[in-house]
Each structure stands twice: as structure tokens, then as C-alpha cells.
Motif scaffolding. Structure first.
Motif, short mmCIF file in Angstrom:
data_model
loop_
_atom_site.label_atom_id
_atom_site.label_comp_id
_atom_site.label_asym_id
_atom_site.label_seq_id
_atom_site.Cartn_x
_atom_site.Cartn_y
_atom_site.Cartn_z
N ASN A 16 32.25 63.54 66.31
CA ASN A 16 32.67 62.20 66.73
C ASN A 16 32.96 61.27 65.57
OD1 ASN A 16 32.48 62.50 69.61
ND2 ASN A 16 30.25 62.50 69.39
N GLY B 277 29.56 71.33 66.96
CA GLY B 277 29.98 70.01 67.44
C GLY B 277 28.96 69.38 68.37
N PRO B 278 29.33 68.29 69.03
CA PRO B 278 30.66 67.66 68.95
C PRO B 278 30.85 66.92 67.63
CG PRO B 278 29.20 66.29 70.26
CD PRO B 278 28.43 67.54 69.93
N LYS C 70 36.04 58.28 71.55
CA LYS C 70 35.35 58.33 72.84
C LYS C 70 36.12 57.46 73.83
CE LYS C 70 30.72 59.03 70.91
NZ LYS C 70 29.35 58.44 70.77
N CYS D 246 34.42 74.52 66.86
CA CYS D 246 34.83 73.57 67.90
C CYS D 246 36.14 72.94 67.45
CB CYS D 246 33.77 72.50 68.14
SG CYS D 246 33.51 71.38 66.74
#
Length: 469
Positions: free
Chosen positions: A409, A406-407, A260, A391
């Protein structure tokens, strides 16, 4: 576009937009229909099967690295005979477009003519000296000038050795014992790293490995990737005990997972606040996301960095490096002992030098970004058109995708991917002449030798397979 394999000088004349183009639905559909009508040689792996069956009597599981055994995707492992550029040929004569690249190092393409020629000349002088050679200086200067965090470097023989050395050094420098790693991140097979590891451990569904003493992992703390709050809580609970955080700046061993935007910055800040070191494991990302690695790409400077794969140009090599004051703890300059008979051997140094020289040429990373973008967007678009949850993404020459919306992470998100569907997709792609990593939990790689035609052929194959499954 013509292949860039073997014509590296042409790269300086190329200028590509970093925004990947997409193959149109109409164009792909037309090519798919044409491809279906072409009669292909039957796909057979008879010789591979014969060789692999013999191997199982000679080596554990028939392989020398677990993920090669196709345990998570089923079917018959491929026994290869030769490689060149973006292509591989197995012992049965099947040809594949390769997106494994020997798990990353083949960034300029397999069996590059210039690298091979340099290796032949070096080979004439000997394969190992067990003593210093000038080539070590040359590659060390190239690494130091490229990687922002590295002021001194120590060459070793593998990524595992590099991570072992970096962790021991972090403990020696800080006088602390505990280390934080992230779930699903793989830093080699040393005892202290086999805690919630990715790569083959995740692929095979293995628990923390038998044979690893509890004492070896008692100082290894874990957190989900991209979860800074858990990291803060670990520092609060173990105040003044944590020597370092080690992480893959882009995860490649739980599949392809990006950080991120705020995650790496927060990790860097919390290590500074608590007197701990930050170690970037760039065994995969080093010289792949940018010439200076992920730390150049993200504008981050860790304290220590581990490298491998690309800096050996296909030969066994690894390295760790960092600030001079830290690295001078390493013997014989300092008291922290680490050694290796074949470290810095002339063949590995030669392959690394000539590989990095190719990567320095203008346009290299723009080209990787362009073709990888076309590849991953083509696969994702084909998946969605075929009604699949899918994804994924890429950075420069590294990519990955998951059969989930998804997402993704962290590793827990990655485990939501439909691995049975991936296994069917993997087999189908083999039959269409495309070699992908035999695990949902491994990133994929492109090279300067991959052409637009390779990408188009791969997307066409993906469309066919995704429709079938």
C-alpha cells in the motif's frame, strides 16, 4: 490474434471484456517444455559492454539517467540499437519484448509508422521555431477536451519541468509555501521534490540528494501513501500554510501501487476544506489508465495536473494545466514566471497529436486491459506455482509485481520485496528475451503493439526463470 501494430483501424472492430483471461497451467507447462527443448542463440552482451565501458569515461556512471545503469539488478546495462512495435534490438543483435516502453510514452508501440510519417513531414518545415505554431493549438485542444481538470494548459519539455511549474503555480495562487508529497513518489529531480523520493533515488538507495539546500526542502512535508490520518495531522500542524498536495494517483515510482478506494476521495476533501490545491502528477498515468487519465478512471477532479511521456509520443515534452482562474496566473497572462525555448516545438506536438489520435480509437483501452491482465496474472500464477511469495496487479496498460506476499500500500510495504530475487529474475528474463525495468521500484507498461503471442511468450519465459531461481 494478429498484432495491432500498424493496423490501428482494426481496433474499432474489436471488443474485449475488461476481465483478463488467464493462460491455463497445462497450456503454459506444455509450452515451457517445448521452449526448453528449442536450442537458442547464446546470450551475449559483448558490444554493449564495450560501448558502456567507453561511456563511463564520457558520462557520469556511463548513462544520462541513473536507473539505466542496472545498479540495483547487477550485470551489464543493455545498449540498444533500434525499436519497433513491441520489440527492441540491442547492439549485439539480441531481440527483446519490451515492457518499459521508453518509461511509458510508447503506448501505441515503438516507431509507429503513422507517427513517423507525420514527423518526417513536420521535420521538412523545421525542428524548432522558438515562436508560436498551429500544432500547439491542436494538441492543447486535445488535452483540454480529454482531461477533466484542465481548462488551460502550458507545454514544457519534461515531467520534471511540469511538476516544477505546477508547484510554483500552486504557491503563487494560494500565497502559501508548504507542500505535501508522499514517500516513494517521484515528481522529477527538482530540489523541492527530492525528499523521500522514489524512482532512481529509491533504486540506488540514495539519501536525500547532496547538493539540495535545506532551504529548498524545508517547506516539503511528507506522508506515507494511502495514509490519510498523517495528511490530516500535517494540515492540523501547519494550518493555513499548505499550498498543495502533489501525488501520483497510481504510484509508478515505488513499483506499481494503487490507491485505497477511500484515499483519493479523502485527499480531495481535505484540500478543499483547507484552501489547498490538489495536484495530480499524471506524467505516467495520463492517457494510460484512460484517455482522460487517472482522474477519469477514478472519477476525481484535481485542481492542477501534470502530464508528460505519452503526450509527446516518444519525444521530450511535458505539460501542466488546470482551472482557468489558476492558469491565468502564469506569465504572460499573469505574474508567475515560467518559460522554455523549446516548449511546444513542432516535432513533439506532432508526435503527441498522432499518438492521441490512435488512443481515441474505440477498443484501445479494453485491449490494453486485456493483454496486461493476461500478462500480470500469468506472471503471478507462475510465481506461486514455483513457490515464490509474489503479489501485483494492473490498471489498463500499467502493471507491477513484488516478491512479497503483500499487500503493498506504500513505499514501506514495497521495501519488503525481495530485491535480490528480483535482480535474478530480471537477468533471467533478459536471457529469455524479455526487457523489464531494471528496478523493483518501477512500474511496467504495455502497448497497443503487444500481441497475445508476446504475452504468452513472456509468461512462458517467466515460468522458466521462476523455476530456476
Amino acid at each position: 490474434m494478429a498484432s495491432v501494430s500498424g493496423v490501428s483501424s482494426s481496433l474499432s472492430l474489436l471488443s474485449f471484456s475488461s476481465k483478463p483471461s488467464r493462460l491455463s497451467t497445462r497450456r503454459v507447462s506444455t509450452v515451457v517444455r517445448n521452449a526448453i527443448s528449442v536450442e537458442k542463440k547464446p546470450f551475449t552482451l559483448e558490444k554493449s559492454e564495450e560501448i558502456f565501458n567507453a561511456a563511463k569515461e564520457l558520462m557520469p556512471g556511463g548513462v544520462n539517467s541513473p536507473v539505466r545503469a542496472f545498479k540495483s539488478v547487477g550485470g551489464q546495462p543493455i545498449v540498444f540499437d533500434s525499436v519497433k512495435g513491441s520489440r527492441m534490438w540491442d547492439v549485439d543483435g539480441n531481440e527483446y519484448i519490451d515492457y518499459v516502453g521508453s518509461w511509458g510514452p510508447a503506448i501505441i508501440g515503438h516507431a509507429d509508422d503513422k507517427v513517423n510519417a507525420a514527423l518526417i513531414e513536420t521535420l521538412k518545415k523545421g525542428t524548432s521555431f522558438g515562436a508560436p505554431c498551429l500544432l500547439e493549438n491542436v494538441l492543447a485542444e486535445m488535452v483540454i477536451s480529454a482531461v477533466p481538470s484542465i481548462e488551460m494548459v502550458r507545454f514544457v519539455n519534461s515531467g520534471t519541468e511540469a511538476c516544477m511549474g505546477a508547484l510554483r503555480l500552486a504557491r503563487a495562487f494560494t500565497g502559501r509555501q508548504k507542500v505535501i508529497k508522499f514517500e516513494g513518489c517521484y515528481h522529477g529531480h527538482a530540489d523541492s521534490f527530492l525528499v523521500k523520493a522514489g524512482s532512481g533515488v529509491a533504486t540506488l538507495g540514495l539519501p536525500d540528494s547532496p547538493g539540495v539546500p535545506k532551504a529548498a526542502t524545508s517547506d516539503t512535508l511528507t506522508s506515507p501513501y494511502n495514509d490519510i490520518e498523517t495528511v490530516k495531522n500535517l494540515f492540523d500542524a501547519h494550518k493555513d500554510e499548505i499550498a498543495a498536495i502533489i501525488l501520483e494517483p497510481v504510484v509508478g515510482n515505488s513499483g506499481f501501487i494503487t490507491p485505497k478506494p477511500e484515499f483519493l476521495t479523502a485527499v480531495r476533501e481535505i484540500t478543499k476544506q483547507n484552501g489547498a490545491l490538489l495536484i495530480f502528477d499524471e506524467v505516467m498515468t495520463g492517457f494510460r489508465l484512460a484517455y482522460g487519465g487517472a482522474q477519469e478512471y477514478f472519477g476525481m477532479t484535481p485542481d492542477l495536473t501534470t502530464l508528460g511521456k505519452i503526450i509527446g509520443g516518444g519525444l521530450p515534452v511535458g505539460a501542466y494545466g488546470g482551472r482557468r482562474e489558476i492558469m491565468e496566473m502564469v506569465a504572460p497572462a499573469g505574474p508567475m514566471y515560467q518559460a522554455g525555448t523549446l516548449s511546444g516545438n513542432p516535432l513533439a506536438m506532432t508526435a503527441g497529436i498522432h499518438t492521441l489520435r490512435r488512443l481515441m480509437e474505440p477498443g484501445s483501452y479494453d485491449y490494453l486491459d486485456k493483454i496486461t491482465g493476461e500478462l500480470i496474472h500469468g506472471i503471478l500464477d507462475a510465481g506461486k506455482r514455483s513457490g515464490h511469495e509474489i503479489c501485483g496487479g494492473h490498471i489498463r496498460g500499467m502493471f507491477g509485481f513484488f516478491f512479497t506476499n503483500g499487500p503493498v500500500n506504500n513505499f514501506e510495504d514495497a521495501k519488503k520485496s525481495d530485491t535480490s530475487k528480483f535482480a535474478k529474475f530480471h537477468r533471467g528474463m533478459l536471457e529469455e528475451g524479455v526487457y523489464l525495468a531494471p528496478s523493483q521500484y518501477e512500474a511496467g507498461f504495455t502497448s497497443l503493439a503487444h500481441t497475445s503471442k508476446d504475452i504468452e511468450q513472456t509468461v512462458v519465459a517467466a515460468e522458466k526463470v521462476l523455476r530456476r531461481i
